[in-house]
Design a protein around this motif. Sequence first.
Motif: not given
Length: 176
Positions: A8-37
């Motif tokens: 029997r296979r191990n049951k995997e839990k479906a990923r339910d992660r949702y990136i918030t507006d605040e997290e997205l803003s932090k990631i975009r600010d930290a990214a290089m210009p091309q990565m932002r695009l």
Amino acid sequence: VNPILGVRRNKEKARDRYITDEELSKIRDAAMPQMRLIIDLALITGLRRGDIVGLRRRHCTKDGLEVQINKTGQKVIFSWTPELRSIIDQCEGKDYLWIGRYGKPLSDAGVSCGWGRAVKKARVVDAHFHDLRARAITQAKRRGGIDYAQALAAHSTSEMTERYIRNREVVKIDPL
């Protein structure tokens, strides 16, 4: 004889992660210009990383950005909007839109590394690039319903789209 037959296979839990507006803003600010695009393109199109990496100037047609989805082979055209046009106009590549080291096309691994560096610098925990697709599809459902989300995701069935965004959508209700 197959030694794993009947295991029997191990049951995997479906990923339910949702990136918030605040997290997205932090990631975009930290990214290089091309990565932002690249992040911005993923958010407005819902494209997978591999589909974004393979984009070339020839995919930019008069009707919009024409993409053949690697996973399904389906062709989609993203109509030109001011946001999409702005992203594409800022791309520096002459043939491929994204350029890596030494003027070579950016690889899937290059995007993965750029994403990882931005996430680490932003100090956001457990954020995967693929979470941008989930966010885009969830936003599409909120904006235009399941049919719009299904079209954006290039899914063949609405059930797949529903399964994909399940547990990522928070229902907001006004109390009595």
